[in-house]
Design a protein around this motif. Structure first.
Motif, PDB file in Angstrom:
ATOM      1  N   UNK A  65       0.841  -1.203   0.000  1.00  0.00           N
ATOM      2  CA  UNK A  65       0.000   0.000   0.000  1.00  0.00           C
ATOM      3  C   UNK A  65       0.873   1.250   0.000  1.00  0.00           C
ATOM      4  N   UNK A  66       0.535   2.185  -0.859  1.00  0.00           N
ATOM      5  CA  UNK A  66       1.329   3.412  -0.918  1.00  0.00           C
ATOM      6  C   UNK A  66       1.051   4.314   0.287  1.00  0.00           C
ATOM      7  N   UNK A  67       2.142   4.915   0.775  1.00  0.00           N
ATOM      8  CA  UNK A  67       2.017   5.841   1.905  1.00  0.00           C
ATOM      9  C   UNK A  67       2.295   7.259   1.404  1.00  0.00           C
ATOM     10  N   UNK A 123       6.013   7.158   0.098  1.00  0.00           N
ATOM     11  CA  UNK A 123       6.097   7.050  -1.364  1.00  0.00           C
ATOM     12  C   UNK A 123       5.923   8.392  -2.050  1.00  0.00           C
ATOM     13  N   UNK A 124       5.400   9.355  -1.325  1.00  0.00           N
ATOM     14  CA  UNK A 124       5.230  10.674  -1.920  1.00  0.00           C
ATOM     15  C   UNK A 124       4.786  11.673  -0.877  1.00  0.00           C
ATOM     16  N   UNK A 125       5.110  12.926  -1.155  1.00  0.00           N
ATOM     17  CA  UNK A 125       4.653  14.038  -0.311  1.00  0.00           C
ATOM     18  C   UNK A 125       3.920  15.023  -1.215  1.00  0.00           C
ATOM     19  N   UNK A 126       2.734  15.412  -0.788  1.00  0.00           N
ATOM     20  CA  UNK A 126       1.972  16.451  -1.473  1.00  0.00           C
ATOM     21  C   UNK A 126       2.043  17.672  -0.579  1.00  0.00           C
ATOM     22  N   UNK A 129       9.556  11.639  -3.741  1.00  0.00           N
ATOM     23  CA  UNK A 129       9.110  12.723  -4.625  1.00  0.00           C
ATOM     24  C   UNK A 129       8.091  13.633  -3.936  1.00  0.00           C
ATOM     25  N   UNK A 130       8.282  14.937  -4.121  1.00  0.00           N
ATOM     26  CA  UNK A 130       7.384  15.934  -3.536  1.00  0.00           C
ATOM     27  C   UNK A 130       6.649  16.639  -4.670  1.00  0.00           C
ATOM     28  N   UNK A 131       5.336  16.716  -4.556  1.00  0.00           N
ATOM     29  CA  UNK A 131       4.547  17.476  -5.527  1.00  0.00           C
ATOM     30  C   UNK A 131       4.049  18.749  -4.850  1.00  0.00           C
ATOM     31  N   UNK A 132       4.349  19.873  -5.473  1.00  0.00           N
ATOM     32  CA  UNK A 132       3.884  21.171  -4.979  1.00  0.00           C
ATOM     33  C   UNK A 132       2.449  21.390  -5.459  1.00  0.00           C
ATOM     34  N   UNK A 192       0.519   8.141  -7.613  1.00  0.00           N
ATOM     35  CA  UNK A 192       0.172   6.723  -7.729  1.00  0.00           C
ATOM     36  C   UNK A 192       0.775   6.092  -8.983  1.00  0.00           C
ATOM     37  N   UNK A 193       1.153   6.936  -9.946  1.00  0.00           N
ATOM     38  CA  UNK A 193       1.806   6.420 -11.159  1.00  0.00           C
ATOM     39  C   UNK A 193       3.303   6.163 -10.953  1.00  0.00           C
ATOM     40  N   UNK A 194       3.842   6.689  -9.848  1.00  0.00           N
ATOM     41  CA  UNK A 194       5.286   6.545  -9.600  1.00  0.00           C
ATOM     42  C   UNK A 194       5.574   5.157  -9.014  1.00  0.00           C
ATOM     43  N   UNK A 195       6.528   4.409  -9.592  1.00  0.00           N
ATOM     44  CA  UNK A 195       6.880   3.135  -8.993  1.00  0.00           C
ATOM     45  C   UNK A 195       7.645   3.346  -7.684  1.00  0.00           C
ATOM     46  N   UNK A 196       7.197   2.693  -6.622  1.00  0.00           N
ATOM     47  CA  UNK A 196       7.864   2.915  -5.330  1.00  0.00           C
ATOM     48  C   UNK A 196       7.911   1.662  -4.469  1.00  0.00           C
ATOM     49  N   UNK A 197       8.630   1.770  -3.382  1.00  0.00           N
ATOM     50  CA  UNK A 197       8.917   0.630  -2.512  1.00  0.00           C
ATOM     51  C   UNK A 197       7.700   0.059  -1.813  1.00  0.00           C
ATOM     52  N   UNK A 198       6.712   0.911  -1.473  1.00  0.00           N
ATOM     53  CA  UNK A 198       5.587   0.441  -0.662  1.00  0.00           C
ATOM     54  C   UNK A 198       4.399  -0.067  -1.480  1.00  0.00           C
TER      55      UNK A 198
END
Ligand code: DQA
Length: 145
Positions: free
Chosen positions: A1-3, A67-70, A93-96, A138-144
């Motif tokens: 599950x993505x975090x 997996x990502x920061x918004x 990865x951080x999205x502004x 969610x399109x980014x491949x990541x560890x979780x």
């Protein structure tokens, strides 16, 4: 599950009450409930602070694990080299994001100190900017996964 970590900066605790013609009538907490219900496949953590250093601490804390920061840095977007450096320092990865179209507003909002350090930028779609950022992450491949 993505975090996924959402970080909101200064004055964004007042969403729903603050300048509703610019930022809308909805509270962020209500929107967050909808987002979590719509994306049960993601674990969405939420943090808001009016203090720049606390935002930096949260980037450090989650920026090697999630997996990502918004991030909506609010007015610190336009001033904070320290936030830029914090985003550069981590691997997540951080999205502004911005609720309003900052380029259609005062000229001091046209400059972002953080965009160059971010994976991408989404702005001007109201609160839906956060969902669009979530879709992008969610399109980014990541560890979780
Ligand atoms: C904002 C835009 C910023 O210029 C402003 O300072 C905010 C909110 C937005 O979401 O539109 O606080 O980041």
């Amino acid at each position: 599950m993505k975090k996924i970590q959402i970080i909101n900066g200064p004055n964004l605790n007042l969403l729903g009450k603050r300048e509703p013609t610019v930022y809308g009538n909805a509270s962020f907490e209500g929107y967050l409930d909808e987002l979590r219900a719509r994306y049960p496949q993601c674990e969405i953590a939420y943090f808001q602070s009016n203090i720049e250093g606390e935002m930096i601490d949260k980037i450090h804390e989650t920026g090697f694990e999630y997996d990502g920061i918004i991030m909506n840095a609010g007015a610190y977007t336009h001033t904070s080299i320290a936030l830029h450096d914090a985003i550069k320092a981590v691997t997540t990865p951080v999205i502004e994001v911005h609720i309003s179209n900052v380029h259609a507003r005062e000229s001091f909002r046209h400059v972002s100190m953080i965009s160059a350090a971010c994976k991408g930028v989404i702005l001007g779609f109201g609160l839906d900017s956060y969902r669009l950022a979530l879709e992008a992450l969610m399109q980014q491949p990541t560890a979780n996964d």
